[in-house]
Design a protein around this motif. Structure first.
Motif, PDB file in Angstrom:
ATOM      1  N   SER A 194       0.871  -1.120  -0.068  1.00 45.43           N
ATOM      2  CA  SER A 194       0.076   0.294   0.021  1.00 45.43           C
ATOM      3  C   SER A 194       0.666   1.207  -0.004  1.00 45.43           C
ATOM      4  O   SER A 194       0.413   2.323  -0.312  1.00 45.43           O
ATOM      5  CB  SER A 194      -1.040  -0.188   1.207  1.00 45.43           C
ATOM      6  OG  SER A 194      -0.258  -0.645   2.449  1.00 45.43           O
ATOM      7  N   PRO A 198      -1.894   1.729  -3.213  1.00 45.52           N
ATOM      8  CA  PRO A 198      -3.047   1.677  -2.600  1.00 45.52           C
ATOM      9  C   PRO A 198      -4.446   1.444  -2.916  1.00 45.52           C
ATOM     10  O   PRO A 198      -5.436   1.184  -2.373  1.00 45.52           O
ATOM     11  CB  PRO A 198      -2.877   2.795  -1.636  1.00 45.52           C
ATOM     12  CG  PRO A 198      -2.592   3.750  -2.619  1.00 45.52           C
ATOM     13  CD  PRO A 198      -1.445   3.205  -3.375  1.00 45.52           C
ATOM     14  N   ASP A 202      -8.361  -2.231   0.161  1.00 49.27           N
ATOM     15  CA  ASP A 202      -9.463  -2.712   0.826  1.00 49.27           C
ATOM     16  C   ASP A 202      -9.929  -3.962   0.257  1.00 49.27           C
ATOM     17  O   ASP A 202     -10.361  -5.081   0.877  1.00 49.27           O
ATOM     18  CB  ASP A 202     -10.618  -1.743   0.959  1.00 49.27           C
ATOM     19  CG  ASP A 202     -10.172  -0.545   1.750  1.00 49.27           C
ATOM     20  OD1 ASP A 202      -9.567  -0.561   2.643  1.00 49.27           O
ATOM     21  OD2 ASP A 202     -10.243   0.574   1.087  1.00 49.27           O
ATOM     22  N   ASP A 280      -0.911  12.281  -4.338  1.00 45.75           N
ATOM     23  CA  ASP A 280      -1.833  12.504  -3.384  1.00 45.75           C
ATOM     24  C   ASP A 280      -2.389  10.934  -3.181  1.00 45.75           C
ATOM     25  O   ASP A 280      -2.993  10.601  -1.973  1.00 45.75           O
ATOM     26  CB  ASP A 280      -3.152  13.291  -3.586  1.00 45.75           C
ATOM     27  CG  ASP A 280      -2.869  14.723  -3.476  1.00 45.75           C
ATOM     28  OD1 ASP A 280      -2.020  14.943  -2.837  1.00 45.75           O
ATOM     29  OD2 ASP A 280      -3.669  15.581  -4.304  1.00 45.75           O
ATOM     30  N   THR A 281      -2.445  10.162  -3.924  1.00 43.18           N
ATOM     31  CA  THR A 281      -2.917   8.758  -4.012  1.00 43.18           C
ATOM     32  C   THR A 281      -2.208   8.013  -2.905  1.00 43.18           C
ATOM     33  O   THR A 281      -2.478   7.023  -2.283  1.00 43.18           O
ATOM     34  CB  THR A 281      -2.788   7.978  -5.409  1.00 43.18           C
ATOM     35  OG1 THR A 281      -1.451   7.806  -5.549  1.00 43.18           O
ATOM     36  CG2 THR A 281      -3.492   8.534  -6.409  1.00 43.18           C
ATOM     37  N   VAL A 284      -3.051   8.059   1.719  1.00 45.68           N
ATOM     38  CA  VAL A 284      -3.799   7.222   2.331  1.00 45.68           C
ATOM     39  C   VAL A 284      -2.954   6.071   3.123  1.00 45.68           C
ATOM     40  O   VAL A 284      -3.357   5.634   4.241  1.00 45.68           O
ATOM     41  CB  VAL A 284      -4.885   6.455   1.713  1.00 45.68           C
ATOM     42  CG1 VAL A 284      -5.802   7.407   0.679  1.00 45.68           C
ATOM     43  CG2 VAL A 284      -4.253   5.400   0.479  1.00 45.68           C
ATOM     44  N   ALA A 285      -1.688   5.975   2.705  1.00 47.28           N
ATOM     45  CA  ALA A 285      -0.737   5.253   3.480  1.00 47.28           C
ATOM     46  C   ALA A 285       0.440   5.600   3.668  1.00 47.28           C
ATOM     47  O   ALA A 285       1.508   5.206   3.723  1.00 47.28           O
ATOM     48  CB  ALA A 285      -0.628   3.748   2.566  1.00 47.28           C
ATOM     49  N   ALA A 297      -2.193   9.038  12.573  1.00 49.53           N
ATOM     50  CA  ALA A 297      -2.095   8.671  11.077  1.00 49.53           C
ATOM     51  C   ALA A 297      -2.043   7.147  10.953  1.00 49.53           C
ATOM     52  O   ALA A 297      -2.814   6.377  10.243  1.00 49.53           O
ATOM     53  CB  ALA A 297      -1.348   9.364  10.266  1.00 49.53           C
ATOM     54  N   GLN A 300      -5.065   5.443  12.440  1.00 48.37           N
ATOM     55  CA  GLN A 300      -6.266   5.368  11.572  1.00 48.37           C
ATOM     56  C   GLN A 300      -6.164   4.318  10.639  1.00 48.37           C
ATOM     57  O   GLN A 300      -7.129   3.692  10.102  1.00 48.37           O
ATOM     58  CB  GLN A 300      -6.204   6.792  11.010  1.00 48.37           C
ATOM     59  CG  GLN A 300      -7.680   7.154   9.983  1.00 48.37           C
ATOM     60  CD  GLN A 300      -7.692   8.752   9.636  1.00 48.37           C
ATOM     61  OE1 GLN A 300      -6.631   9.401   9.584  1.00 48.37           O
ATOM     62  NE2 GLN A 300      -8.646   9.191   9.129  1.00 48.37           N
ATOM     63  N   PHE A 301      -4.873   4.379   9.971  1.00 54.71           N
ATOM     64  CA  PHE A 301      -4.716   3.209   8.965  1.00 54.71           C
ATOM     65  C   PHE A 301      -4.942   1.893   9.551  1.00 54.71           C
ATOM     66  O   PHE A 301      -5.460   1.070   8.788  1.00 54.71           O
ATOM     67  CB  PHE A 301      -3.349   3.624   8.430  1.00 54.71           C
ATOM     68  CG  PHE A 301      -3.197   2.691   7.175  1.00 54.71           C
ATOM     69  CD1 PHE A 301      -3.805   3.012   5.718  1.00 54.71           C
ATOM     70  CD2 PHE A 301      -2.159   1.819   6.886  1.00 54.71           C
ATOM     71  CE1 PHE A 301      -3.817   2.356   4.788  1.00 54.71           C
ATOM     72  CE2 PHE A 301      -2.031   0.888   5.858  1.00 54.71           C
ATOM     73  CZ  PHE A 301      -2.694   1.314   4.585  1.00 54.71           C
ATOM     74  N   ARG A 304      -8.595   1.152   9.808  1.00 55.34           N
ATOM     75  CA  ARG A 304      -9.163   0.914   8.340  1.00 55.34           C
ATOM     76  C   ARG A 304      -8.691  -0.574   8.020  1.00 55.34           C
ATOM     77  O   ARG A 304      -9.703  -1.135   7.262  1.00 55.34           O
ATOM     78  CB  ARG A 304      -8.502   1.796   7.318  1.00 55.34           C
ATOM     79  CG  ARG A 304      -8.968   1.528   5.841  1.00 55.34           C
ATOM     80  CD  ARG A 304      -8.303   2.519   4.932  1.00 55.34           C
ATOM     81  NE  ARG A 304      -8.436   2.077   3.525  1.00 55.34           N
ATOM     82  CZ  ARG A 304      -7.983   3.013   2.599  1.00 55.34           C
ATOM     83  NH1 ARG A 304      -7.591   4.084   2.791  1.00 55.34           N
ATOM     84  NH2 ARG A 304      -8.256   2.558   1.510  1.00 55.34           N
ATOM     85  N   THR A 305      -7.610  -1.038   8.219  1.00 52.45           N
ATOM     86  CA  THR A 305      -6.998  -2.256   7.713  1.00 52.45           C
ATOM     87  C   THR A 305      -7.157  -3.267   8.562  1.00 52.45           C
ATOM     88  O   THR A 305      -7.313  -4.530   8.100  1.00 52.45           O
ATOM     89  CB  THR A 305      -5.495  -2.108   7.156  1.00 52.45           C
ATOM     90  OG1 THR A 305      -4.915  -2.001   8.165  1.00 52.45           O
ATOM     91  CG2 THR A 305      -5.454  -1.071   6.049  1.00 52.45           C
TER      92      THR A 305
END
Length: 355
Positions: A194, A198, A202, A280-281, A284-285, A297, A300-301, A304-305
């Motif tokens: 990721s 990433p 999900d 920016d992509t 998230v990781a 951060a 938060q990740f 999510r995972t």
């Protein structure tokens, strides 16, 4: 409903590409990798992984098993492994021998992460004298054969010596649904890339967990996710440190890769909109900032995972800055006495000025 996983209780590991800095050398990069592994060991990180890349002037980890032998000799307890070996570039028998040798050197410490990508462009096919497209199609069968060389669970015409009976922990790596499906089918732990791709994170984790079949190596789904992490005393300093890797990423995606460049202030702001969107992509990781910002951060990740482990990437032009980043992270999580490690590192890690 499962209980929330706490970042402080989650094993953290290191992914290193053995970056070669502008103005630096391969020898320096290899020495820096060993110092980084030693610091990670002192700070309580679980694994130190090296990724196989070829024909790239800025990456010195191509001979991955040789690099791991060197890092293993410089450490005592941290697990060492590949993140990963690109199996289509090799034969299963060769990798069984190499990692069987590593296990003989460093018993109980060796991980073998496997990937399907060649790790370079089409010129590598000519250099290796292999049809890499055809080899990639054989990847599932080659993984099964490699596991059999190590475990003996399938009767093969010959034994790999070293290799047969080695206590090597096998992992499947990936950034798509293919690797997730294969890891589930074979009952292997799964690491998702990721930190640079990433997009299908999900969905891949859902596919892996839903279809997982227990094996002798892994009784239940086990997930590792990768993050880019740059931790510093201030947010601005962390962004500055991260700019070297961001420059490398943009150059790679633009077709002009090279050695790791010095950091640049306000690098993102200097880019055109398409390049900013590309970076920016990765957000998230990524965790870039002060210890509080980084741990928030990362938590938060993790929420999510629901990962079982996190592997941390993030090359810095100054090798000492990456060690300091790990110290700040480890200190914030209460995983080690980072101040003691900092005192030791000051005598062993050279400090490179920005060009």
């Amino acid at each position: 409903m499962t209980a929330r996983k706490r970042l402080a209780d989650t094993p953290l590991s290191i992914l290193d590409l053995v970056p070669v800095r502008e103005g630096g050398s391969v020898a320096e990069a290899l020495a820096d990798a060993t110092r980084l592994a030693q610091a990670a060991e002192r700070l309580g990180f679980k694994r130190f992984w090296v990724a196989e890349h070829h024909a790239m002037d800025g990456i010195a980890g191509g001979a991955t098993s040789v690099v791991l032998a060197h890092i293993g000799a410089g450490t005592k307890t941290i697990r060492i492994g590949s993140g990963g070996i690109m199996l289509p570039n090799h034969t299963p028998f060769q990798i069984a021998e190499q990692f069987g040798t590593l296990d003989a050197f460093y018993p109980g410490r060796v991980d073998l992460g496997l990937g399907r990508a060649p790790g370079a462009d089409g010129r590598l096919q000519q250099a290796l004298r292999k049809n890499l497209h055809q080899a990639a199609e054989m990847f599932p069968q080659d993984v099964v054969e490699l596991r059999a060389f190590l475990t003996g669970d399938i009767d093969l015409p010959m034994k790999a010596t070293p290799g047969h009976g080695a206590s090597v922990e096998m992992w499947m790596l990936g950034s798509s649904l293919f690797g997730a499906s294969l890891a589930a089918q074979l009952g292997l732990p799964y690491a998702f890339a990721s930190h640079f791709a990433p997009g299908q994170l999900d969905e891949a984790l859902e596919v892996y967990r839903r279809n997982f079949k227990p094996s002798a190596m892994c009784e239940k789904p086990h997930v590792m996710v990768a993050m880019n992490v740059f931790c510093a005393e201030t947010s601005d300093e962390a962004e500055m440190l991260a700019s070297s890797q961001l420059q490398s990423f943009v150059r790679l995606r633009s077709g002009s890769p090279g050695r790791l460049p010095p950091p640049v202030a306000d690098y993102r702001a200097s880019l055109p909109a398409p390049a900013q969107a590309m970076l920016d992509t990765l957000g998230v990781a990524s965790a870039v900032g002060t210890p509080d910002e980084v741990t928030a951060a990362m938590q938060q990740f993790l929420d999510r995972t629901e990962a079982d482990e996190i592997v941390v990437a993030g090359a810095t032009f100054d090798p000492a800055a990456r060690i300091r980043s790990l110290e700040l992270l480890s200190e914030a999580l209460g995983k080690a006495d980072a101040s003691e490690a900092a005192d030791e590192d000051q005598t062993t890690v050279p400090h490179y000025r920005r060009a």
